[in-house]
Design an enzyme around this catalytic site. Sequence first.
Site, PDB file in Angstrom:
ATOM      1  N   LYS A   1      11.511 -14.306   5.834  1.00  0.00           N
ATOM      2  CA  LYS A   1      10.817 -13.474   4.827  1.00  0.00           C
ATOM      3  C   LYS A   1      10.178 -14.334   3.739  1.00  0.00           C
ATOM      4  O   LYS A   1       9.394 -13.862   2.930  1.00  0.00           O
ATOM      5  CB  LYS A   1      11.793 -12.464   4.215  1.00  0.00           C
ATOM      6  CG  LYS A   1      12.264 -11.410   5.237  1.00  0.00           C
ATOM      7  CD  LYS A   1      13.262 -10.443   4.624  1.00  0.00           C
ATOM      8  CE  LYS A   1      13.842  -9.478   5.642  1.00  0.00           C
ATOM      9  NZ  LYS A   1      12.943  -8.374   5.989  1.00  0.00           N
TER      10      LYS A   1
ATOM     11  N   THR B   1       9.239  -1.834   5.616  1.00  0.00           N
ATOM     12  CA  THR B   1       8.908  -0.517   5.051  1.00  0.00           C
ATOM     13  C   THR B   1       8.714  -0.590   3.540  1.00  0.00           C
ATOM     14  O   THR B   1       8.075   0.277   2.966  1.00  0.00           O
ATOM     15  CB  THR B   1       9.986   0.534   5.377  1.00  0.00           C
ATOM     16  OG1 THR B   1      11.278   0.003   5.059  1.00  0.00           O
ATOM     17  CG2 THR B   1       9.949   0.938   6.832  1.00  0.00           C
TER      18      THR B   1
ATOM     19  N   LYS C   1      13.650  -7.848  -1.099  1.00  0.00           N
ATOM     20  CA  LYS C   1      14.071  -7.596   0.286  1.00  0.00           C
ATOM     21  C   LYS C   1      15.232  -8.535   0.587  1.00  0.00           C
ATOM     22  O   LYS C   1      15.535  -9.416  -0.218  1.00  0.00           O
ATOM     23  CB  LYS C   1      12.917  -7.812   1.272  1.00  0.00           C
ATOM     24  CG  LYS C   1      12.179  -9.118   1.103  1.00  0.00           C
ATOM     25  CD  LYS C   1      10.952  -9.180   2.010  1.00  0.00           C
ATOM     26  CE  LYS C   1       9.790  -8.373   1.454  1.00  0.00           C
ATOM     27  NZ  LYS C   1       9.292  -7.355   2.356  1.00  0.00           N
ATOM     28  N   ARG C   2      15.873  -8.323   1.742  1.00  0.00           N
ATOM     29  CA  ARG C   2      16.930  -9.253   2.153  1.00  0.00           C
ATOM     30  C   ARG C   2      16.442 -10.685   2.025  1.00  0.00           C
ATOM     31  O   ARG C   2      15.293 -10.979   2.357  1.00  0.00           O
ATOM     32  CB  ARG C   2      17.273  -9.006   3.626  1.00  0.00           C
ATOM     33  CG  ARG C   2      18.417  -8.079   3.886  1.00  0.00           C
ATOM     34  CD  ARG C   2      18.786  -8.029   5.360  1.00  0.00           C
ATOM     35  NE  ARG C   2      17.668  -7.928   6.281  1.00  0.00           N
ATOM     36  CZ  ARG C   2      17.433  -8.762   7.276  1.00  0.00           C
ATOM     37  NH1 ARG C   2      18.227  -9.788   7.499  1.00  0.00           N
ATOM     38  NH2 ARG C   2      16.418  -8.585   8.091  1.00  0.00           N
TER      39      ARG C   2
ATOM     40  N   LYS D   1       6.110   1.378   0.683  1.00  0.00           N
ATOM     41  CA  LYS D   1       6.506   1.986  -0.603  1.00  0.00           C
ATOM     42  C   LYS D   1       5.655   1.442  -1.744  1.00  0.00           C
ATOM     43  O   LYS D   1       5.195   2.184  -2.610  1.00  0.00           O
ATOM     44  CB  LYS D   1       7.993   1.716  -0.873  1.00  0.00           C
ATOM     45  CG  LYS D   1       8.917   2.418   0.101  1.00  0.00           C
ATOM     46  CD  LYS D   1      10.313   1.804   0.109  1.00  0.00           C
ATOM     47  CE  LYS D   1      11.075   2.257   1.353  1.00  0.00           C
ATOM     48  NZ  LYS D   1      12.211   1.409   1.672  1.00  0.00           N
TER      49      LYS D   1
ATOM     50  N   HIS E   1      14.316  -3.373  16.725  1.00  0.00           N
ATOM     51  CA  HIS E   1      13.898  -3.690  15.354  1.00  0.00           C
ATOM     52  C   HIS E   1      13.638  -5.167  15.124  1.00  0.00           C
ATOM     53  O   HIS E   1      13.393  -5.558  13.988  1.00  0.00           O
ATOM     54  CB  HIS E   1      14.972  -3.235  14.360  1.00  0.00           C
ATOM     55  CG  HIS E   1      14.970  -1.763  14.101  1.00  0.00           C
ATOM     56  ND1 HIS E   1      14.144  -1.164  13.179  1.00  0.00           N
ATOM     57  CD2 HIS E   1      15.693  -0.761  14.649  1.00  0.00           C
ATOM     58  CE1 HIS E   1      14.359   0.140  13.164  1.00  0.00           C
ATOM     59  NE2 HIS E   1      15.288   0.417  14.050  1.00  0.00           N
TER      60      HIS E   1
END
Length: 846
Positions: free
Chosen positions: A581, A686, A575-576, A690, A382
Amino acid sequence: MAATVKTNGTAKAKISEKIPSAAHPLAEEPTEIASNINYHAQYSPHFSPFKFEPEQAFYATAESVRDRLIKQWNETYSHYHKVNPKQTYYLSMEYLQGRALTNAVGNLDVQDAYADALKQLGHELEDIVEQEKDAALGNGGLGRLASCFLDSMATLNLPAWGYGLRYRYGLFKQRITKAGQEEIAEDWLEKFSPWEVVRHDVVYPIRFFGQVEVHPTGSRKWVGGEVIQAVAYDVPIPGYKTKNTNSLRLWDAKASSNDFDLFQFNDGQYESAALLHSRAQQICAVLYPGDATENGKLLRLKQQFFLCSASLQDIIARFKERIDEKDEIKWSQFPSKVAVQLNDTHPTLAIPELMRLLMDDEGLGWDEAWDITTRTIAYTNHTVLPEALEKWSQAVMWKLLPRHMQIIEEIDKRFITMIQSTRPDLEGKLAGLCILDNNPQKAVVRMANLCVVSAHTVNGVAQLHSDILKAELFADYVSIWPAKFQNKTNGITPRRWLRFCNPELSHIITKWLKTDQWVTNLDLLTNLRQFADDSEFQGEWELAKLGSKQRLANYILQVTGVSIDPNSLFDIQVKRIHEYKRQLLNILGAVYRYKKLKEMSPEDRKNTTPRTIMIGGKAFATYTNAKRIVKLVNDVGAVVNNDLEVNSFLKVVFVPNYNVSVAEMLIPGSELSQHISTAGMEASGTSNMKFALNGCLIIGTLDGANVEIREEIGEDNFFLFGATADEVPRLRKEREEGMFKPDPRFEEAKQFIRSGAFGSYDYNPLLESLEGNSGYGRGDYFLVGYDFPSYMDAQERVDEAYKDRKRWTKMSILSTAGSGKFSSDRTIAQYANEIWKINECPIPLA
């Protein structure tokens, strides 16, 4: 509210006397369902008698739904036992299940019946659903993916189980204060979970520490140390409109009564009397406990081994119970009945543990045990982030798991011998390929290497990610085993992430497609393309989106006290919190936008696109820069949202305690979503799927699954910016050589923060991570500065596009229409056919 009686002006909910309390476990009619709910309120009591407020109604309703699930569950278990198909066992340290009630009544297709039943009892289903706490069993995308996979396994009638740990306090519940993020324990098990069933007969011993005995025959036995009991808690996983109901088996840790020292207790030594009980409770207390200390490292390793050992003992027991007592156990058949999937490196210890169980407990030789293990276990990677590729100290491993270290040493030795005899050209690279790094300063076990050497299949989770694994991270392994590596692009369940969380949009899709088959065949969404320019369809689409935005605005007001305008562009990044990110890029862009708005005349402001920027996510408790980013977002919001000149054109909101249920509120109401990680660093993502599925447009880099989403929905419907993955190494090198020239807008945004415009907190350490050319915590490793100008240019394109609402709505429709590929049903069907080699095993209709 519930059915009430008024006493002295106060309303008090009570159990309905008009509806009889009668057990109807398989009821389908609303009146009988209401009776069954009433029955549970009275005869499965968890509260004081006669109370039937929303909380009591939730537990009684959940137990009524569970009645039906248990029947299907038992039928599924019985059917699998009878047919004896090959089964998959999915091992994951995380599952982000979210609330179960909406999903259960939806998958069972009894949503309307339960809504009617609760109305008869004086409640609304929507209110009762809100009483459920999210199961705190995960953190981010890894856990949510695992939960989507479970839903798809059941929906596709695949014989498959999930295995995980029953964390009492989860990761943490996030509270936002003036100081920033605070972490408090999750309370999802403070009362109890109505969905889980404890299996008191499914208990396995788990050993830690101790030593290895060598018998005269040469066989070995791990003895001594401390032994904890693993107890199974099962959670039913219903498929959508199918009778198959699979299991998520969660392990809890406990010590036995024999481990309680009554003598010490009576002597006043209370803590030492229950020492093993205390240690057992620690194992499943918290997800990802801090590992900065030796004790923290030991606890994390204990958790991983606890999951692996309990699960494999259970898998072997299930394999044996399917063999007729008269027949001899043929271990060579094990891989034709069992597939084990490791979700990332956390369950890597399944490899040496399966070897140990087969050799030490079942008496097999090395070669046979190795053949079985390597044909049984597959590994999903991952991440390419070095810090996430687990490396465990050999000293800690020898201390906690001495037998497993012997086995890992032997696996490594044999791998090295194989390379030396068959691939002498790779001998110079053996130091990086082998499992044990014996550096005397820091000897470690490389878990990813152990997985790649031992698993029959290794897969990445998006095409770009898998290509990077094959070309870079695992390139030399690919030259040894080219057929071992596959791609399985992630997916999401369309049930939770469109059908249930966005009922208005789902209704419109079903109406225009003239079928609801898209819920299990998401490729049918491509047929929406023919209506993309239809003004009637666009009108219905816009109304559904506006309804979701209004609901989201109400939620934001409720949890933050900030009022937001549903007519503004809803721009969301959830998100985290992690530097790769790049929430920092987002908030720097917001700061620049705010500064420019402040400098404009009132007339010029009216020509801008009003925007509400929402950011949410948890920062790991010890990740200082991530926590600084959370504070910065909140500090910027506090200033912007209270600035009367500007706050009708820009709001900045931090959404607290992001979890699955919050996502189910945010995603339907979103119009622009930011997936802006440094290219090559996000394995897949992911949440991007969505958002796209719900008609939200993406601003993003060519990273992870963004690449494939853009291909599917069309380049014109994706706001692209930033460096590409193959450019990143060169750009980092140029930065180190002092060749980077920052954009003036980037410098302006940083300077505005430093000016104290957002308070007196010292953001220099955070901003300095973006400055300098090299050095620890400097040099802008994630290329925020390089990508800033193209990011701002892309945001200008967003503003322009949003002004043309007809064009924007068409793009939104095409986003949904192009999302069919990203169903977890497709992903799981590929795993089943290409890795696990399992077939569907539907329960026959009665």
